[in-house]
Design an enzyme around this catalytic site. Sequence first.
Site, PDB file in Angstrom:
ATOM      1  N   SER A 126       0.797  -1.237   0.000  1.00 36.10           N
ATOM      2  CA  SER A 126       0.000   0.000   0.000  1.00 36.10           C
ATOM      3  C   SER A 126       0.823   1.278   0.000  1.00 36.10           C
ATOM      4  CB  SER A 126      -0.955   0.013   1.194  1.00 36.10           C
ATOM      5  OG  SER A 126      -2.031  -0.872   0.977  1.00 36.10           O
ATOM      6  N   LYS A 129       0.067   3.612  -2.749  1.00 33.02           N
ATOM      7  CA  LYS A 129      -1.056   4.558  -2.667  1.00 33.02           C
ATOM      8  C   LYS A 129      -0.566   6.002  -2.577  1.00 33.02           C
ATOM      9  CE  LYS A 129      -4.714   1.662  -0.605  1.00 33.02           C
ATOM     10  NZ  LYS A 129      -4.174   0.349  -0.276  1.00 33.02           N
ATOM     11  N   SER A 181      -6.092   3.300   4.397  1.00 36.22           N
ATOM     12  CA  SER A 181      -5.520   2.470   3.326  1.00 36.22           C
ATOM     13  C   SER A 181      -6.595   1.660   2.617  1.00 36.22           C
ATOM     14  CB  SER A 181      -4.431   1.540   3.877  1.00 36.22           C
ATOM     15  OG  SER A 181      -3.577   1.114   2.852  1.00 36.22           O
TER      16      SER A 181
END
Length: 411
Positions: A126, A129, A181
């Site tokens: 993640s 991101k 997230s």
Amino acid sequence: MRCVPSRPLGVVLTVVLSALLAAPLPAAAAPRQGPDQPAECANRELPPPPVDTSERPPPGQPSPAPLPVPETPVGGERMGECGLVLPPGAPRPPEELTAASWVVQDLETGAILAAKDPHGRQRPASLVKSLLALVVLRDLEPGQVVVPTELDASQECTCVGIVPGGRYTVDQLLHALLMRSGNDVAHALATALGGVPEALRRMNTLAARLGAKDTRAASPSGLDGPGMSSSAYDMGLVFHHAMRQPEYAAAVATRTMEFPGWGDKPAFPIYNDNKLLGSYPGFLGGKTGFTDDSRHTYAGAAERNGRRLAVVMLRGEQRPTRLTDQAAALLDYGFALAAAGTPPVGRIDYSPTALTAPTAEPEPAGTGGTALATATEDPFGTTGWIITIVVSVLSVGMVITLHRRRQAAQS
């Protein structure tokens, strides 16, 4: 009349050209060896093999080729080392660190204070991101309304809980993306950018502009996919750039917010999943990540005595201590190095205009519909230019020689 070179000159030209053509092309710079350097860099080109089928390409599509390894390590010569990269005389880093790759950097100057296998290729989970967030900040308006689809809301979780057909602002989704997230939120923002393929094109084009040459985003959320790749250096570069954006810095520093409900679903609070926020003195915010293939990943920053430092850790484990506790120990280590005035081992090097560049620019060359971060190549190559120069010089010499012979014959 066509000029024909004399026999001796032709022989010389043949010998020179044969030698040049036989010479090997320049090879990528080999990593430096040192007391903390392994004999071979296991992840120089690719992350470790996946443990599941998440990176298997769709039927009929080939697996993406590895990203080219730059001849010169980005960020400085020592960034090409694949073990511990420490300043001369520096103390050893904390023993509890489990990450396969990590960097400690100064958020103001970009100086890298210490690292381990900084360009070793791993999966970012993640942390990618943050790259999506940079594209969103550049290409979407904060107040723009996004209406999620059924596909957006049904992504493999971690999820925030968006409702199909609901109405959310980009700013609300950006906070949920970075605080909780949410993979559902990542997919919704990708849809707002024109769909997942277009979002990936923009993410990878931005990575290329930033100079993140180890990075290929295969999903907007960080879920594993064919060709997913990054490095601690690259994620440090992305995080360095992101923390300079006020909206990003504010989002990762937000502890809790009320997320809007929709239809029969009431509003509900969401909390920042970064455990150092509120517990580590001077903590500024960061990002966490996990997949089965990437293992645990982490980025975080803190300020102490006027210095702002950041750490990035890839492929870590939660045992024997939690990764956030390991990150805290690594931040302490970095502040100790900074206070001691140790020289940097490298530098975050990127284009400061990357966020303002137009998005209509053609994407870098890629495979399987995924944009790659590759440098522009000279079509002639090094050897080609040498041959061209030699031939040009010899041609000029032949013309001069023939001209002198004609003048001698006429006199």
